[in-house]
Design a protein around this motif. Structure first.
Motif, PDB file in Angstrom:
ATOM      1  N   GLU A  97       0.105   0.815  -5.550  1.00  0.00           N
ATOM      2  CA  GLU A  97      -0.457   0.688  -4.377  1.00  0.00           C
ATOM      3  C   GLU A  97      -1.602   1.621  -3.925  1.00  0.00           C
ATOM      4  O   GLU A  97      -1.035   3.031  -3.989  1.00  0.00           O
ATOM      5  CB  GLU A  97       0.548   0.276  -3.093  1.00  0.00           C
ATOM      6  CG  GLU A  97       0.111   0.114  -1.754  1.00  0.00           C
ATOM      7  CD  GLU A  97       1.079   0.025  -0.839  1.00  0.00           C
ATOM      8  OE1 GLU A  97       0.788  -0.256   0.460  1.00  0.00           O
ATOM      9  OE2 GLU A  97       2.159   0.414  -1.127  1.00  0.00           O
ATOM     10  N   GLU A 140      11.094   9.170  -4.087  1.00  0.00           N
ATOM     11  CA  GLU A 140      11.628   8.534  -2.802  1.00  0.00           C
ATOM     12  C   GLU A 140      10.270   8.436  -2.257  1.00  0.00           C
ATOM     13  O   GLU A 140       9.990   7.499  -1.549  1.00  0.00           O
ATOM     14  CB  GLU A 140      12.560   9.566  -1.930  1.00  0.00           C
ATOM     15  CG  GLU A 140      12.896   8.947  -0.770  1.00  0.00           C
ATOM     16  CD  GLU A 140      13.822   7.903  -0.899  1.00  0.00           C
ATOM     17  OE1 GLU A 140      14.695   7.693  -2.187  1.00  0.00           O
ATOM     18  OE2 GLU A 140      13.998   7.017  -0.104  1.00  0.00           O
ATOM     19  N   LYS A 178       8.022   5.391  -3.198  1.00  0.00           N
ATOM     20  CA  LYS A 178       8.335   3.981  -3.026  1.00  0.00           C
ATOM     21  C   LYS A 178       7.255   3.177  -2.455  1.00  0.00           C
ATOM     22  O   LYS A 178       6.915   3.426  -1.206  1.00  0.00           O
ATOM     23  CB  LYS A 178       9.758   3.837  -2.815  1.00  0.00           C
ATOM     24  CG  LYS A 178      10.682   4.299  -3.658  1.00  0.00           C
ATOM     25  CD  LYS A 178      12.170   3.893  -3.045  1.00  0.00           C
ATOM     26  CE  LYS A 178      13.134   4.511  -4.479  1.00  0.00           C
ATOM     27  NZ  LYS A 178      14.517   5.112  -3.726  1.00  0.00           N
ATOM     28  N   SER A 179       6.871   1.876  -3.004  1.00  0.00           N
ATOM     29  CA  SER A 179       6.191   1.029  -2.450  1.00  0.00           C
ATOM     30  C   SER A 179       6.877  -0.387  -2.004  1.00  0.00           C
ATOM     31  O   SER A 179       7.748  -0.808  -2.682  1.00  0.00           O
ATOM     32  CB  SER A 179       5.059   0.818  -3.136  1.00  0.00           C
ATOM     33  OG  SER A 179       4.195  -0.416  -2.839  1.00  0.00           O
ATOM     34  N   ASP A 180       6.616  -0.956  -0.970  1.00  0.00           N
ATOM     35  CA  ASP A 180       6.848  -2.354  -0.545  1.00  0.00           C
ATOM     36  C   ASP A 180       6.324  -3.372  -1.349  1.00  0.00           C
ATOM     37  O   ASP A 180       6.789  -4.442  -1.357  1.00  0.00           O
ATOM     38  CB  ASP A 180       6.885  -2.624   0.890  1.00  0.00           C
ATOM     39  CG  ASP A 180       7.594  -1.553   1.781  1.00  0.00           C
ATOM     40  OD1 ASP A 180       8.664  -1.111   1.465  1.00  0.00           O
ATOM     41  OD2 ASP A 180       7.143  -1.220   3.020  1.00  0.00           O
ATOM     42  N   VAL A 181       5.056  -3.149  -1.782  1.00  0.00           N
ATOM     43  CA  VAL A 181       4.385  -4.139  -2.461  1.00  0.00           C
ATOM     44  C   VAL A 181       3.905  -4.226  -3.964  1.00  0.00           C
ATOM     45  O   VAL A 181       3.632  -5.052  -4.507  1.00  0.00           O
ATOM     46  CB  VAL A 181       3.005  -4.557  -1.749  1.00  0.00           C
ATOM     47  CG1 VAL A 181       3.316  -4.913  -0.335  1.00  0.00           C
ATOM     48  CG2 VAL A 181       2.111  -2.945  -1.576  1.00  0.00           C
ATOM     49  N   ASP A 214       4.731  -1.379  -7.806  1.00  0.00           N
ATOM     50  CA  ASP A 214       5.862  -0.757  -8.662  1.00  0.00           C
ATOM     51  C   ASP A 214       6.034   0.639  -7.850  1.00  0.00           C
ATOM     52  O   ASP A 214       7.039   1.183  -7.604  1.00  0.00           O
ATOM     53  CB  ASP A 214       5.456  -0.663  -9.999  1.00  0.00           C
ATOM     54  CG  ASP A 214       5.541  -2.004 -10.624  1.00  0.00           C
ATOM     55  OD1 ASP A 214       6.433  -2.826 -10.035  1.00  0.00           O
ATOM     56  OD2 ASP A 214       4.772  -2.217 -11.629  1.00  0.00           O
ATOM     57  N   TRP A 215       4.613   1.396  -7.676  1.00  0.00           N
ATOM     58  CA  TRP A 215       4.621   2.525  -7.171  1.00  0.00           C
ATOM     59  C   TRP A 215       3.447   2.756  -6.168  1.00  0.00           C
ATOM     60  O   TRP A 215       2.556   1.859  -5.940  1.00  0.00           O
ATOM     61  CB  TRP A 215       4.335   3.417  -8.310  1.00  0.00           C
ATOM     62  CG  TRP A 215       5.431   3.966  -9.102  1.00  0.00           C
ATOM     63  CD1 TRP A 215       5.481   3.409 -10.472  1.00  0.00           C
ATOM     64  CD2 TRP A 215       6.852   4.441  -8.882  1.00  0.00           C
ATOM     65  NE1 TRP A 215       6.660   3.543 -10.815  1.00  0.00           N
ATOM     66  CE2 TRP A 215       7.663   4.211  -9.931  1.00  0.00           C
ATOM     67  CE3 TRP A 215       7.471   5.160  -7.828  1.00  0.00           C
ATOM     68  CZ2 TRP A 215       8.993   4.627 -10.113  1.00  0.00           C
ATOM     69  CZ3 TRP A 215       8.689   5.360  -7.996  1.00  0.00           C
ATOM     70  CH2 TRP A 215       9.547   5.258  -9.135  1.00  0.00           C
ATOM     71  N   LYS A 216       3.779   3.470  -5.059  1.00  0.00           N
ATOM     72  CA  LYS A 216       2.654   4.009  -4.190  1.00  0.00           C
ATOM     73  C   LYS A 216       1.835   5.103  -5.034  1.00  0.00           C
ATOM     74  O   LYS A 216       2.570   5.724  -5.834  1.00  0.00           O
ATOM     75  CB  LYS A 216       3.049   4.694  -2.866  1.00  0.00           C
ATOM     76  CG  LYS A 216       3.339   3.820  -1.856  1.00  0.00           C
ATOM     77  CD  LYS A 216       3.231   4.186  -0.460  1.00  0.00           C
ATOM     78  CE  LYS A 216       4.212   5.230  -0.310  1.00  0.00           C
ATOM     79  NZ  LYS A 216       4.457   5.624   1.286  1.00  0.00           N
TER      80      LYS A 216
END
Ligand code: BES
Ligand code: ZN
Ligand code: ZN
Length: 494
Positions: A339, A421, A424-427, A429-431
């Protein structure tokens, strides 16, 4: 600069200038001048008058008035003998190289014996002298059309010894190769963004083919077919053709080391546009790529017994109507999804593809990346050291050793997984960013997701590309960082 080694006495040399090093101790004894007759008296009187104390970097110019064949003698202070280190000697010589250059002296002789203090052999000194003069007197008129006479150059450097010249010539040649690679890196890194484009970097990489480096360059279409989507996301907003450059040196039967370099040929920030002030300095956001191309050149010229692969993803980061957006979710070569938070964190977008491309296609025993990645690293260490992150202590050991021998300062930074920590992305795999706290560390943690279990180190070289004044062997401008460190690491690899 032409380099040669002469087995003659100083009094036999017939040159515009002879450079002679003197430690504080030698000065006190009035000895070690390696001069005879009238010249020795002249030097002694300068010392007796207190005009030359042999402190580090101090220099005094004497004119021979026909008393010896050479026209000038320059005494160079080396400081206290016990305190001389190879890098300090390199810096002292680098500093005086500009004084000599600016005098308009085009040819000089250097007394190796006078510089071979403490544990330093004349061979070791020969390499240091070659490096110091070629790096220290480097100047580039770039695109100036006026006052070109101000850009003086030293044309000939003669190393004077009474020893066998063969080993000394070999050492000096190594110094020349390494220093010229540093200068190439500086020229590319500091060149203007309308000239140093991905296409121009491709040309530089292609030049290495004469040194048996296989260079393959993928354009936008080919990169798309290969699945380099994260690299291409950054290139979406520019009309300048992106290039994914792969260089291969050496026999595949050797262990492979991979070098990866960020080459953002201009970082405007993209849609997350940078402030205008200082934006021009983002011409140097391709320094990592320049480091890798230049190092590959030195590695090939030194014929190192290794296989080395260089991967340089090169593109502008620009904000046109097709540009990638904050909020986009991007597929990467590794298969992970990312993301996008800020389009200004573009370095890690092009690097993640390059890292996983190198791992998948070349299975390196070790991998190193070089990137002007975060302002946070520049804030942390300033211009005097490169920060690095390593997932492997043996790799870190190699870096520390090469740092000692090359004199390029490094500082190991933490790569603790607790920083994940922040990624972590909501949409996806990773921000790809983790906010301001620990910005250089979260960037490194992000990259670590793309190296699998390859022993790896990431160098954040932001801050190494804009030295504001001349210092030692680094003239104002780009230092040409990491090149000497890489070469030292690889030439003592086994
Ligand atoms: N190229 C810059 C980093 C940089 C800053 C290099 C200063 C040299 C000097 C990089 O692409 C960038 O813009 N990084 C951002 C990341 C942020 C948006 C998470 C930064 O450091 O501010
Ligand atoms: Zn950026
Ligand atoms: Zn950048």
């Amino acid at each position: 600069m032409k380099l040669d080694v002469k087995n003659i006495r100083l009094t036999e040399a017939q040159l515009p200038l002879l450079l002679i090093g003197l430690t504080e101790e030698a000065k006190e004894k009035g000895a070690n001048l390696k001069l005879t007759g009238a010249m020795k008296k002249m030097a002694q009187s300068v010392i007796a008058l207190g005009d030359f104390k042999a402190t580090q970097g101090e220099h005094s110019l004497l004119y021979s008035n026909g008393k010896i064949p050479s026209e000038r003698i320059m005494l160079l202070g080396l400081g206290k003998r016990a305190e001389i280190t190879p890098d300090q000697l390199r810096a002292t010589l680098g500093g005086v190289s500009r004084v000599i250059r600016d005098l308009g002296v085009e040819k000089l002789g250097v007394s190796l014996l006078s510089l071979a203090q403490g544990a330093l052999s004349e061979e070791a000194v020969a390499e240091i002298v070659a490096e110091a003069f070629i790096m220290g007197s480097f100047s580039d008129p770039f695109h100036k059309t006026k006052d070109l006479d101000k850009f003086k150059v030293i044309k000939e450097l003669h190393l004077i010894t009474q020893k066998d010249t063969k080993g000394i010539a070999l050492a000096a040649e190594q110094g020349r190769i390494i220093a010229e690679a540093v200068n190439l890196c500086r020229q590319l890194a500091w060149g203007p963004p309308n000239h140093i484009t991905p296409t121009r970097l491709t040309e530089e990489a292609k030049k290495l083919e004469t040194l048996s480096v296989k260079t393959t360059v993928y354009d936008r279409e080919q990169a798309k077919r290969m699945g380099l989507h994260s690299f291409l996301a950054v290139a979406k907003g520019t009309s300048e053709a992106p290039k994914f450059i792969v260089m291969e040196y050496g026999d595949p039967k050797h262990d492979t080391v991979a070098l990866i370099g960020k080459a953002i040929t201009f970082d405007s920030g993209g849609l997350s546009l940078k402030p205008g002030e200082g934006m021009h300095l983002m011409k140097a956001d391709m320094t990592g790529g320049a480091v890798v191309i230049s190092s590959m050149k030195a590695i090939a010229q030194l014929k190192l017994p290794l296989r080395v692969v260089g991967v340089v993803p090169a593109t502008d980061n620009m904000p046109d109507g097709g540009a990638y957006h904050p909020g986009d979710v991007i597929d990467t070569y590794s298969g992970l999804t990312v993301e996008v938070i800020s389009t200004d964190a573009e370095g890690r977008m092009i690097l993640n593809d390059a890292l996983s491309y190198a791992v998948k296609n070349f299975k390196p025993v070790a991998m190193f990346d070089f990137a002007t990645l975060t302002g946070a690293m520049e804030v942390a260490l300033g211009e005097h050291a490169m920060g690095y992150f390593a997932n492997d202590d043996a790799v870190a050991d190699r870096i520390e050793k090469a740092s000692k021998s090359s004199g390029e300062r490094v500082w190991r930074m933490p790569l603790w997984d607790v920083y994940d920590e922040q990624l972590k992305s909501d949409v996806a795999d990773w921000k790809h960013t983790g906010g301001r706290p620990g910005g250089a560390i979260t960037a490194a943690r992000f990259l670590s997701k793309f190296v699998m279990d390859t022993p790896w180190a990431h160098f954040d070289i932001a801050g190494q590309d804009e030295q504001t004044s001349d210092k030692g062997y680094n003239p104002k401008g780009s230092k040409g960082p990491a090149v000497r460190l890489i070469v030292d690491m690889l030439r003592y690899w086994k």
